[in-house]
Write a protein that holds these residues in place. Structure first.
Motif, PDB file in Angstrom:
ATOM      1  N   CYS A 247      31.959  41.830  44.861  1.00 31.68           N
ATOM      2  CA  CYS A 247      32.519  42.452  43.612  1.00 31.68           C
ATOM      3  C   CYS A 247      33.895  42.738  43.303  1.00 31.68           C
ATOM      4  O   CYS A 247      34.686  42.134  44.097  1.00 31.68           O
ATOM      5  N   GLY A 248      33.868  42.324  42.264  1.00 29.04           N
ATOM      6  CA  GLY A 248      35.364  42.628  42.205  1.00 29.04           C
ATOM      7  C   GLY A 248      36.452  43.456  41.025  1.00 29.04           C
ATOM      8  O   GLY A 248      35.271  44.451  40.446  1.00 29.04           O
ATOM      9  N   PHE A 249      36.908  44.905  41.438  1.00 30.03           N
ATOM     10  CA  PHE A 249      37.346  46.336  40.502  1.00 30.03           C
ATOM     11  C   PHE A 249      38.922  45.411  40.056  1.00 30.03           C
ATOM     12  O   PHE A 249      39.448  45.049  40.450  1.00 30.03           O
ATOM     13  N   PHE A 250      39.062  46.169  38.354  1.00 31.21           N
ATOM     14  CA  PHE A 250      39.528  45.341  38.226  1.00 31.21           C
ATOM     15  C   PHE A 250      40.601  46.490  37.136  1.00 31.21           C
ATOM     16  O   PHE A 250      39.630  46.890  36.668  1.00 31.21           O
ATOM     17  N   HIS A 251      41.795  47.081  37.478  1.00 30.38           N
ATOM     18  CA  HIS A 251      42.571  47.875  37.033  1.00 30.38           C
ATOM     19  C   HIS A 251      43.024  47.212  36.155  1.00 30.38           C
ATOM     20  O   HIS A 251      43.606  46.312  35.595  1.00 30.38           O
ATOM     21  N   ILE A 252      42.907  47.866  34.364  1.00 32.29           N
ATOM     22  CA  ILE A 252      43.174  46.893  33.074  1.00 32.29           C
ATOM     23  C   ILE A 252      44.386  47.517  31.997  1.00 32.29           C
ATOM     24  O   ILE A 252      43.345  48.922  31.716  1.00 32.29           O
ATOM     25  N   ILE A 253      45.556  47.647  32.183  1.00 30.52           N
ATOM     26  CA  ILE A 253      46.348  48.116  31.092  1.00 30.52           C
ATOM     27  C   ILE A 253      46.845  47.015  29.878  1.00 30.52           C
ATOM     28  O   ILE A 253      47.260  46.409  30.113  1.00 30.52           O
ATOM     29  N   ASN A 254      46.362  48.038  28.687  1.00 35.09           N
ATOM     30  CA  ASN A 254      47.144  47.235  28.008  1.00 35.09           C
ATOM     31  C   ASN A 254      46.288  46.225  27.507  1.00 35.09           C
ATOM     32  O   ASN A 254      46.410  44.737  26.983  1.00 35.09           O
ATOM     33  N   GLY A 255      45.135  45.770  28.200  1.00 42.66           N
ATOM     34  CA  GLY A 255      44.898  44.591  27.950  1.00 42.66           C
ATOM     35  C   GLY A 255      44.669  43.459  28.726  1.00 42.66           C
ATOM     36  O   GLY A 255      44.471  41.919  28.734  1.00 42.66           O
ATOM     37  N   LYS A 256      45.564  44.246  29.427  1.00 44.16           N
ATOM     38  CA  LYS A 256      46.153  43.141  30.799  1.00 44.16           C
ATOM     39  C   LYS A 256      45.523  43.674  32.653  1.00 44.16           C
ATOM     40  O   LYS A 256      46.026  44.866  32.499  1.00 44.16           O
ATOM     41  N   ILE A 257      45.524  42.418  32.783  1.00 43.06           N
ATOM     42  CA  ILE A 257      44.277  43.362  34.414  1.00 43.06           C
ATOM     43  C   ILE A 257      46.099  43.103  35.341  1.00 43.06           C
ATOM     44  O   ILE A 257      47.122  42.334  35.245  1.00 43.06           O
ATOM     45  N   GLN A 258      46.293  44.685  35.922  1.00 43.34           N
ATOM     46  CA  GLN A 258      47.396  45.186  36.539  1.00 43.34           C
ATOM     47  C   GLN A 258      47.056  45.094  37.814  1.00 43.34           C
ATOM     48  O   GLN A 258      48.350  44.535  38.770  1.00 43.34           O
ATOM     49  N   PHE A 259      45.651  45.209  38.307  1.00 44.25           N
ATOM     50  CA  PHE A 259      45.447  45.245  39.998  1.00 44.25           C
ATOM     51  C   PHE A 259      44.372  44.671  40.038  1.00 44.25           C
ATOM     52  O   PHE A 259      43.037  45.295  39.037  1.00 44.25           O
ATOM     53  N   GLN A 260      43.914  43.869  41.008  1.00 46.92           N
ATOM     54  CA  GLN A 260      42.693  44.200  41.502  1.00 46.92           C
ATOM     55  C   GLN A 260      42.056  43.887  42.152  1.00 46.92           C
ATOM     56  O   GLN A 260      42.760  43.506  43.433  1.00 46.92           O
TER      57      GLN A 260
END
Length: 118
Positions: free
Chosen positions: A86-99
């Motif tokens: 599994c993966g967790f993706f923090h998306i800000i303004n349409g871009k991955i900031q943290f995974q």
């Protein structure tokens, strides 16, 4: 682009083994933390890591679920060899900031006939 759509497009790029395309989904100062491998910081370093990984093994991501909650998307996946993660993706303004990703590295290495670090 909403987080769920970003992750779905990220999976398409992953399955093409295209390091340039997949890195385009990350912000310039993004962090990709695969727990089994450690953190990679910065878009260019993330691109280089994917390029290395794609050259090492044929990998396929089969989506089981993509969940979305605000700025976050969660990906549950499997591969044709039976590995799951599994993966967790923090998306800000349409871009991955943290995974952050969780998967069994020992099983991955064995399934692909790769050396096991001592």
């Amino acid at each position: 682009m909403k987080p769920r759509k970003v992750v779905a497009a990220w999976v398409e790029a992953f399955n093409k083994a295209d390091a340039d395309l997949i890195s385009s989904f990350y912000s310039d100062d993004a962090t990709n933390h695969q727990v089994a491998d450690g953190e990679v910081v910065g878009k260019e370093a993330i691109r280089a890591k994917f390029e290395q990984e794609f050259a090492t093994a044929d990998m396929v991501c089969i989506v089981e679920n993509i969940f979305e909650d605000g700025e976050w998307a969660i990906l549950e996946w499997k591969d044709p060899l039976g590995l799951r993660g599994c993966g967790f993706f923090h998306i800000i303004n349409g871009k991955i900031q943290f995974q952050r990703g969780y998967w069994d590295k020992l099983s991955f290495l064995k399934q692909h006939g790769l050396p096991i670090p001592q």
